[in-house]
Design an enzyme around this catalytic site. Structure first.
Site: not given
Ligand code: GRF
Length: 202
Positions: A94, A109-111, A143, A147
Site C-alpha cells: 500500500i 491498480n488491478t484487483h 486513492d 482498493d
Molecule cells: C493479479 O490477479 C492481481 O490482481 C493480484 O495479484 C495478481 C498478480 O498476478 N493483486 P501477476 O503477478 O500479474 O501474474
C-alpha cells in the site's frame, strides 16, 4: 505515453502489457513501458522485465528506517523514469501520502475481485469463502484507501462449485489481463478526467 509498472509476483499482467505493445507497436498502442519496479527481489515479474530489456528497480520496505521513507524512496525510484502513468500489476504494498502526492490521479491498480466487494490482499479467497456466485476483476485509480479509488472498468467471472482459490484466480487473471491491456491503452491514447468517483475517458 511512458508507463512504469510495479509488480510483486509472477508478472503475468506485466507480460500481457509487454506482449500487446510488442504486437501492436508503441505508437498504435499509445504507450511504452519504460521501467518495472518491485518491492522484492527474485520474482518472475522482474525476470520478465529483464528478458524484455527493461530497466528494473527494487524498493524493499526493510531497507528503510520507516514506512514513510520507503514510500518516499519508491516515489523517487518511479519518478526517475518520468512516467505519465504508473500501473500496479500485482504490486502487493500500500503506497502512502508521498507517493500519492506525486502520482495520484495517474496510478492505476488491478484487483482480482469486483470492488467494493472483497478488497485487500485476499480478494479471490474471500469471494470463494463468502460463496459468491460471480466475482471478477477491477481496474481502478489508487486513492488513499485500500482498493477504494475510482473504478475505471470491471470484468465478471463466474465462480464454479469445484473452484479452489488458484483455479478461480487463474480464470480471473485471464479476464484481468485483457481488461488491463484494454484500459491502459485507452487511458494512454485518449486521455481521461477523474470527476469524483467517475472516470471519463475521452
Ligand atoms: C493479479 O490477479 C492481481 O490482481 C493480484 O495479484 C495478481 C498478480 O498476478 N493483486 P501477476 O503477478 O500479474 O501474474
Amino acid at each position: 505515453r511512458r508507463l512504469v509498472v510495479l509488480v510483486s509476483g509472477s508478472g503475468t499482467n506485466l507480460q500481457a502489457l509487454l506482449d500487446e505493445i510488442a504486437a501492436t507497436g508503441t505508437e498504435a498502442y499509445g504507450a511504452e513501458i519504460v521501467a518495472v519496479g518491485a518491492d522484492r527481489e527474485g520474482i518472475e515479474g522482474l525476470a520478465r522485465a529483464e528478458r524484455a530489456g527493461l530497466p528494473t528497480f527494487v524498493c524493499k520496505v526493510k531497507d528503510h528506517p520507516t514506512r514513510e521513507e520507503w514510500d518516499a524512496a519508491l516515489a523517487e525510484a518511479v519518478a526517475a523514469h518520468e512516467p505519465d502513468l504508473v500501473v500496479s500489476a500485482g504490486f502487493m504494498k500500500i503506497v502512502g501520502k508521498r507517493f500519492l502526492a506525486r502520482f495520484g490521479g495517474r496510478f492505476v491498480n488491478t484487483h482480482p475481485a469486483l470492488l467494493p466487494s472483497f478488497p485487500g490482499a485476499h480478494g479471490v479467497r474471500d469471494a470463494l469463502a463468502y460463496g459468491a456466485k460471480v466475482t471478477g476483476c477491477t481496474v481502478h485509480f489508487v486513492d488513499d484507501g485500500v482498493d477504494t479509488g475510482p473504478i475505471i472498468a470491471q470484468g465478471v467471472v463466474e465462480v464454479r462449485d469445484e473452484d479452489d482459490e488458484s483455479a478461480l484466480h487463474e480464470r480471473i487473471k485471464e479476464v484481468e489481463r485483457r481488461l488491463l491491456v484494454e484500459v491502459v491503452g485507452r487511458l494512454a491514447r485518449n486521455g481521461y478526467r477523474i470527476e469524483g468517483r467517475k472516470v471519463v475517458i475521452q
